[in-house]
Design a protein around this motif. Structure first.
Motif, PDB file in Angstrom:
ATOM      1  N   ALA A 177     -21.806 -30.082 -17.737  1.00 56.90           N
ATOM      2  CA  ALA A 177     -22.216 -29.051 -18.701  1.00 56.90           C
ATOM      3  C   ALA A 177     -23.340 -28.212 -18.130  1.00 56.90           C
ATOM      4  O   ALA A 177     -23.330 -26.976 -18.229  1.00 56.90           O
ATOM      5  CB  ALA A 177     -22.655 -29.711 -20.007  1.00 56.90           C
ATOM      6  N   TRP A 178     -24.295 -28.908 -17.475  1.00 52.09           N
ATOM      7  CA  TRP A 178     -25.410 -28.142 -16.940  1.00 52.09           C
ATOM      8  C   TRP A 178     -24.950 -27.254 -15.782  1.00 52.09           C
ATOM      9  O   TRP A 178     -25.359 -26.097 -15.675  1.00 52.09           O
ATOM     10  CB  TRP A 178     -26.535 -29.055 -16.465  1.00 52.09           C
ATOM     11  N   ALA A 179     -24.102 -27.803 -14.899  1.00 55.46           N
ATOM     12  CA  ALA A 179     -23.621 -27.026 -13.759  1.00 55.46           C
ATOM     13  C   ALA A 179     -22.947 -25.749 -14.245  1.00 55.46           C
ATOM     14  O   ALA A 179     -23.198 -24.662 -13.708  1.00 55.46           O
ATOM     15  CB  ALA A 179     -22.637 -27.871 -12.949  1.00 55.46           C
ATOM     16  N   VAL A 180     -22.141 -25.858 -15.276  1.00 55.17           N
ATOM     17  CA  VAL A 180     -21.434 -24.679 -15.786  1.00 55.17           C
ATOM     18  C   VAL A 180     -22.413 -23.712 -16.446  1.00 55.17           C
ATOM     19  O   VAL A 180     -22.354 -22.503 -16.246  1.00 55.17           O
ATOM     20  CB  VAL A 180     -20.315 -25.127 -16.763  1.00 55.17           C
ATOM     21  N   ALA A 181     -23.370 -24.294 -17.246  1.00 56.34           N
ATOM     22  CA  ALA A 181     -24.327 -23.415 -17.922  1.00 56.34           C
ATOM     23  C   ALA A 181     -25.151 -22.639 -16.912  1.00 56.34           C
ATOM     24  O   ALA A 181     -25.474 -21.469 -17.119  1.00 56.34           O
ATOM     25  CB  ALA A 181     -25.241 -24.250 -18.820  1.00 56.34           C
ATOM     26  N   ARG A 182     -25.494 -23.298 -15.813  1.00 51.29           N
ATOM     27  CA  ARG A 182     -26.406 -22.686 -14.856  1.00 51.29           C
ATOM     28  C   ARG A 182     -25.680 -21.735 -13.899  1.00 51.29           C
ATOM     29  O   ARG A 182     -26.177 -20.672 -13.569  1.00 51.29           O
ATOM     30  CB  ARG A 182     -27.118 -23.795 -14.080  1.00 51.29           C
ATOM     31  N   PHE A 183     -24.488 -22.127 -13.422  1.00 53.72           N
ATOM     32  CA  PHE A 183     -23.894 -21.393 -12.308  1.00 53.72           C
ATOM     33  C   PHE A 183     -22.602 -20.661 -12.630  1.00 53.72           C
ATOM     34  O   PHE A 183     -22.204 -19.787 -11.879  1.00 53.72           O
ATOM     35  CB  PHE A 183     -23.655 -22.340 -11.125  1.00 53.72           C
ATOM     36  N   ALA A 184     -21.890 -21.054 -13.712  1.00 52.91           N
ATOM     37  CA  ALA A 184     -20.613 -20.384 -13.971  1.00 52.91           C
ATOM     38  C   ALA A 184     -20.846 -19.093 -14.742  1.00 52.91           C
ATOM     39  O   ALA A 184     -21.809 -18.968 -15.484  1.00 52.91           O
ATOM     40  CB  ALA A 184     -19.699 -21.308 -14.752  1.00 52.91           C
ATOM     41  N   LEU A 188     -25.143 -29.593  -8.581  1.00 56.89           N
ATOM     42  CA  LEU A 188     -25.113 -31.046  -8.738  1.00 56.89           C
ATOM     43  C   LEU A 188     -26.493 -31.648  -8.952  1.00 56.89           C
ATOM     44  O   LEU A 188     -26.638 -32.858  -9.008  1.00 56.89           O
ATOM     45  CB  LEU A 188     -24.481 -31.695  -7.494  1.00 56.89           C
ATOM     46  N   ARG A 189     -27.534 -30.829  -9.082  1.00 57.89           N
ATOM     47  CA  ARG A 189     -28.914 -31.296  -9.296  1.00 57.89           C
ATOM     48  C   ARG A 189     -29.356 -32.192  -8.127  1.00 57.89           C
ATOM     49  O   ARG A 189     -29.711 -33.357  -8.319  1.00 57.89           O
ATOM     50  CB  ARG A 189     -29.034 -32.063 -10.613  1.00 57.89           C
ATOM     51  N   LEU A 190     -29.314 -31.646  -6.904  1.00 56.07           N
ATOM     52  CA  LEU A 190     -29.632 -32.441  -5.715  1.00 56.07           C
ATOM     53  C   LEU A 190     -31.047 -32.161  -5.246  1.00 56.07           C
ATOM     54  O   LEU A 190     -31.691 -31.187  -5.644  1.00 56.07           O
ATOM     55  CB  LEU A 190     -28.647 -32.094  -4.602  1.00 56.07           C
ATOM     56  N   GLU A 191     -31.529 -33.051  -4.370  1.00 55.81           N
ATOM     57  CA  GLU A 191     -32.849 -32.872  -3.770  1.00 55.81           C
ATOM     58  C   GLU A 191     -32.815 -31.665  -2.835  1.00 55.81           C
ATOM     59  O   GLU A 191     -31.768 -31.389  -2.218  1.00 55.81           O
ATOM     60  CB  GLU A 191     -33.222 -34.117  -2.947  1.00 55.81           C
ATOM     61  N   PRO A 192     -33.953 -30.973  -2.646  1.00 51.08           N
ATOM     62  CA  PRO A 192     -33.941 -29.765  -1.798  1.00 51.08           C
ATOM     63  C   PRO A 192     -33.494 -30.036  -0.363  1.00 51.08           C
ATOM     64  O   PRO A 192     -32.774 -29.233   0.235  1.00 51.08           O
ATOM     65  CB  PRO A 192     -35.389 -29.295  -1.845  1.00 51.08           C
ATOM     66  N   PRO A 217     -21.628 -23.754  -6.451  1.00 49.86           N
ATOM     67  CA  PRO A 217     -22.390 -24.168  -5.258  1.00 49.86           C
ATOM     68  C   PRO A 217     -22.938 -25.587  -5.428  1.00 49.86           C
ATOM     69  O   PRO A 217     -23.061 -26.075  -6.549  1.00 49.86           O
ATOM     70  CB  PRO A 217     -23.526 -23.148  -5.218  1.00 49.86           C
ATOM     71  N   PRO A 218     -23.282 -26.253  -4.318  1.00 50.98           N
ATOM     72  CA  PRO A 218     -23.766 -27.640  -4.394  1.00 50.98           C
ATOM     73  C   PRO A 218     -25.027 -27.787  -5.245  1.00 50.98           C
ATOM     74  O   PRO A 218     -25.283 -28.862  -5.780  1.00 50.98           O
ATOM     75  CB  PRO A 218     -24.044 -28.006  -2.936  1.00 50.98           C
ATOM     76  N   ALA A 219     -25.818 -26.738  -5.394  1.00 56.38           N
ATOM     77  CA  ALA A 219     -27.042 -26.837  -6.186  1.00 56.38           C
ATOM     78  C   ALA A 219     -26.726 -27.230  -7.628  1.00 56.38           C
ATOM     79  O   ALA A 219     -27.582 -27.771  -8.337  1.00 56.38           O
ATOM     80  CB  ALA A 219     -27.784 -25.502  -6.163  1.00 56.38           C
ATOM     81  N   LEU A 235     -24.415 -27.361   7.008  1.00 59.80           N
ATOM     82  CA  LEU A 235     -23.089 -27.827   7.388  1.00 59.80           C
ATOM     83  C   LEU A 235     -21.977 -26.944   6.830  1.00 59.80           C
ATOM     84  O   LEU A 235     -20.812 -27.200   7.062  1.00 59.80           O
ATOM     85  CB  LEU A 235     -22.885 -29.262   6.912  1.00 59.80           C
ATOM     86  N   GLY A 236     -22.341 -25.949   6.059  1.00 57.52           N
ATOM     87  CA  GLY A 236     -21.350 -24.991   5.591  1.00 57.52           C
ATOM     88  C   GLY A 236     -20.668 -25.335   4.298  1.00 57.52           C
ATOM     89  O   GLY A 236     -19.612 -24.784   3.997  1.00 57.52           O
ATOM     90  N   PHE A 237     -21.254 -26.238   3.503  1.00 61.53           N
ATOM     91  CA  PHE A 237     -20.665 -26.515   2.190  1.00 61.53           C
ATOM     92  C   PHE A 237     -21.142 -25.466   1.203  1.00 61.53           C
ATOM     93  O   PHE A 237     -22.250 -25.533   0.709  1.00 61.53           O
ATOM     94  CB  PHE A 237     -21.078 -27.911   1.697  1.00 61.53           C
ATOM     95  N   ARG A 238     -20.316 -24.472   0.960  1.00 62.63           N
ATOM     96  CA  ARG A 238     -20.718 -23.422   0.032  1.00 62.63           C
ATOM     97  C   ARG A 238     -20.341 -23.799  -1.405  1.00 62.63           C
ATOM     98  O   ARG A 238     -20.928 -23.328  -2.343  1.00 62.63           O
ATOM     99  CB  ARG A 238     -20.047 -22.101   0.387  1.00 62.63           C
ATOM    100  N   ASN A 239     -19.315 -24.644  -1.560  1.00 61.04           N
ATOM    101  CA  ASN A 239     -18.843 -25.041  -2.887  1.00 61.04           C
ATOM    102  C   ASN A 239     -18.831 -26.564  -2.989  1.00 61.04           C
ATOM    103  O   ASN A 239     -18.912 -27.274  -1.984  1.00 61.04           O
ATOM    104  CB  ASN A 239     -17.425 -24.535  -3.130  1.00 61.04           C
ATOM    105  N   ILE A 240     -18.679 -27.006  -4.214  1.00 66.07           N
ATOM    106  CA  ILE A 240     -18.619 -28.448  -4.431  1.00 66.07           C
ATOM    107  C   ILE A 240     -17.236 -28.989  -4.050  1.00 66.07           C
ATOM    108  O   ILE A 240     -17.095 -30.137  -3.620  1.00 66.07           O
ATOM    109  CB  ILE A 240     -18.958 -28.776  -5.901  1.00 66.07           C
ATOM    110  N   GLY A 241     -16.221 -28.147  -4.183  1.00 64.59           N
ATOM    111  CA  GLY A 241     -14.823 -28.566  -3.963  1.00 64.59           C
ATOM    112  C   GLY A 241     -14.599 -29.436  -2.732  1.00 64.59           C
ATOM    113  O   GLY A 241     -14.112 -30.573  -2.859  1.00 64.59           O
TER     114      GLY A 241
END
Lengths: 239, 498
Positions: free
Chosen positions: B149-156, B179-183, B175-177, B192-198
């Motif tokens: 829910a947060w990922a969609v609210a923030r980035f979609a 997922l609420r990850l550490e900086p 984007p991977p951000a 490494l080129g991960f632009r998306n979570i997919g």
């Protein structure tokens, strides 16, 4: 004949006991240091759990009665004791109490305008066991009201003082004692000019199971000091 | 039952909150700044400021160069939690389970709530519109897990409502951000080129764990709903309120008494358990005719004694007008205070100002005749008689200074009464005075005691006080206002001595 008098005196003692005048336990005499004001009562014990009535005919007499009551309060209130003073439009000036040995901050003042409220508050206060004494200034008090006050104090062991105006005829009362205090001219202090110690003519007009009397008292250094020998009237029974 | 969560993201939480309090800032480019390593850094930037080029984490000096009329306000610490808590408490009307997720989001567990608003779409619309109307730039989304829910609210950009089981599909393009990850993990993913979570979802867990640690796997599992997330719920302060509905309308005094007693016994039990004492309470009686009658009591010392509070209410029952009948009683205690529990004494020896019976007596008197009638005096450091006492604020207040030793009249007139005076010699005590038509011959006198007026408080003449005694022994306190030769010297009677 002899047996009759002993029986009567025995019955009197019993009556006193039922009315709450306990004879002092032998070897332990609990005096308040009120001097003549104390010795006049049955067994020489000042009736603490009862109501005293003070008749004041004028503002000056009210002030003198206030002085006498404050003096008695200082003897009744142990350190930390609390007194409630119910008055009319804030006449009593608190700092004056310290001259009579009462700490003014231990007194809770309640100022009311009509007698109906005063009577209600007085009765409630007399029922409160947390108090040492209750003083109240009333315009008039009839027998019924004095009876209610007396009933209220019998459980709580609070001492009540009623300062009342002397309007009209003074009726009967259920109070333990009725006093009247008048100011008397003070004497010089060894030829010094100015006022001496406050001096009063104290009359005990009515007393239950005791002798009425009349004294001239001075308030000196925290004590009542009799000035002239007491004049004891004929023994009378009242109440 | 399938769990549903709603995430609300506040894009400009701090600046929106400030603009709400200070509406004049609304259209200005303003930022909140705090010093970091000797440099003033922007902590939060308003929407207008962002549009003009002042972003969060920029140095204030740089932002000033970009935006000429930038308003910089110092950041107050702790505002974020305060604001989120307030908004969260407001959201409790939509669901009982609201939690704060710092720094800028709220997570609502909305399982079984949305249908009350006519479906999830209406529910979301209602909340977001309410928040926007309040001035907060809020975005919200609903999904099976808080993470999604947060990922969609923030980035979609679109479709804030993710159907049950659709979270994996919804977050693949984000984007991977999201997922609420550490900086530092984010930085490595970026490298490494991960632009998306997919693509991350397709990799085996062991590979991800070796390269990025358990944290990333946990976040993915949380977002997809494979691992449950635990959070601390907001607990609103529980008001001390008790309700008593009546089957039959109550119209008489005994009925009202029973109702009050019942309410008090429940409330007092709760107060006792929590160690609180009641200071102020209101009884609201809802009548059949739709009117409300209210009576209140207050105490000088916290109390949870049913009998005492009942006695206070009994004095107020006359003021309740039941009319056709009362159908609901509500007892509210808006003011309570922690109470020190006292051990019951078998022989209560100490009679003092701290006595409970005295406090209860004063409460009853205050309830009957009003609290203004009760006074207790303390010495004040003034010589002027009218100001020499002050009112004590509480029963436990002790005098700060000793009571003065000077002789004062036992009865003091609140307004000095003018008298006619004859004196032999100027500056001598008077020989004769007339008060209310009565003439008093003075036999003895003490004085004068001069009491100067406190010029910083009010203007006027000083007073020369005399203690005098007349022929009958009555003692008075007289004073002359001003100097004898002043021309307007007047004499007054101010009090009676015992």
């Amino acid at each position: 004949m002899n047996s009759n008098t002993t029986i009567i005196s025995k019955l009197r003692q019993d009556l006193l006991k039922w009315e709450g005048y306990k004879p002092p336990v032998s070897g332990q005499r609990d005096t308040l240091g009120l001097g003549p004001l104390e010795s006049i009562f049955p067994n020489g014990v000042f009736p603490k759990s009862s109501v005293h009535e003070l008749v004041c005919a004028s503002s000056e007499q009210a002030a003198a009665s206030g002085g006498l009551v404050s003096g008695m309060l200082s003897a009744l209130m142990q350190p930390g004791g609390v007194c409630v003073w119910i008055g009319r439009d804030r006449r009593l000036f608190a700092p004056a109490l310290s001259a009579f040995g009462v700490e003014p901050h231990q007194v809770v003042f309640i100022s009311l305008m009509n007698d109906k409220d005063i009577l209600w508050v007085m009765e409630e206060a007399l029922k409160c066991p947390g108090l040492t004494a209750v003083v109240c200034e009333l315009r008039d008090m009839d027998f019924k009201q004095s009876r209610r006050f007396q009933l209220a104090v019998e459980h709580s062991r609070v001492t009540g003082f009623v300062l009342r105006n002397a309007t009209g005829k003074l009726g009967s009362t259920a109070c333990a004692a009725r006093w009247q205090v008048k100011a008397l001219p003070s004497t010089d202090l060894g030829g010094l000019p100015g006022l001496g110690f406050p001096r009063w003519q104290v009359d005990l007009l009515k007393v239950r199971n005791g002798q009425t009397g009349s004294w001239v008292l001075e308030w000196q250094e925290g004590h009542f000091v009799p000035v002239i020998e007491t004049v004891i009237h004929a023994e009378r029974q009242a109440g | 039952m399938q769990k549903r969560f709603m995430a609300i993201w506040f894009r400009h939480l701090l600046t929106d909150g400030l603009a709400r309090r200070r509406p004049e800032l609304k259209d200005l480019p303003f930022v909140l700044a705090a010093p970091v390593k000797n440099k003033s850094i922007i902590i939060a930037s308003s929407m207008v400021a962002e549009r003009e080029g002042a972003f969060t984490d920029m140095a204030v000096a740089d932002a000033r160069a970009a935006v000429a009329e930038l308003v910089v306000i110092d950041e107050v610490a702790g505002q974020t939690v305060k604001l989120l808590r307030l908004i969260g408490l407001g959201c409790i009307r939509y669901t009982p389970m609201v939690s704060i997720d710092l720094p800028d989001k709220l997570i609502l567990d909305i399982s079984g709530c949305a249908h009350l608003w006519g479906g999830e779409r209406e529910y979301l619309k209602e909340i977001v519109l309410k928040l926007r109307a309040a001035g907060f730039d809020a975005r919200a989304a609903i999904a099976d897990t808080p993470g999604a829910a947060w990922a969609v609210a923030r980035f979609a950009y679109k479709r804030p409502i993710i159907a049950t089981g659709g979270q994996a599909a919804a977050i693949t393009t984000l984007p991977p951000a999201a997922l609420r990850l550490e900086p530092d993990i984010l930085e490595r993913l970026q490298k490494l080129g991960f632009r998306n979570i997919g693509p991350l979802l397709e990799l085996p867990a062991s590979v991800l764990r070796r390269r990025f640690g358990q944290g990333l796997l946990l976040r993915i599992d949380q977002a997809l709903g494979r691992v449950e997330e635990y959070r601390e719920l907001l607990v609103p302060p529980v008001p001390y309120t008790e309700r008593l509905p009546c089957l039959e309308p109550i119209r008489n005094v005994p009925g009202i008494e029973i109702a009050i007693e019942r309410l008090l016994s429940v409330l007092c039990l709760r107060l006792q358990e929590e160690g609180m004492g009641l200071r102020k309470a209101f009884l609201k009686c809802h009548r059949i005719d739709g009117r409300k009658v209210q009576v209140g009591i207050s105490t000088t010392k916290g109390s949870h004694s049913v009998s005492h509070l009942m006695r206070l209410f009994r004095l107020q029952i006359d003021k309740i007008e039941p009319a056709l009948g009362i159908e609901l009683f509500v007892l509210e205690a808006p003011r309570v205070e922690p109470m020190e529990t006292v051990q019951e004494q078998l022989w209560a020896e100490s009679k003092g100002l701290g006595d409970t019976a005295l406090a209860e007596l004063l409460d009853r008197i205050a309830g009957k005749v009003g609290p203004q009638a009760i006074r207790r005096f303390l010495p004040a450091e003034h010589y002027w008689p009218e100001r020499s006492v002050k009112l004590a604020t509480s029963l436990s207040e002790e005098p700060a200074v000793a009571w003065p030793k000077a002789l004062r009249p036992i009865r003091l007139l609140s307004i000095p009464e003018p008298i006619e005076v004859m004196a032999l010699v100027p500056d001598h005590p008077p020989k004769l005075f007339t008060h209310k038509g009565k003439r008093h011959t003075i036999a003895k006198a003490d004085g004068p005691e001069r009491i100067g007026r406190e010029w910083w408080q009010d203007k006027g003449e000083h007073r020369d006080y005399y203690r005098v005694e007349d022929g009958e022994g009555q003692r008075y306190w007289l004073f002359r206002s001003g100097h004898y030769d002043g021309g307007d010297a007047r004499w007054y009677l101010h009090g009676y001595f015992a």
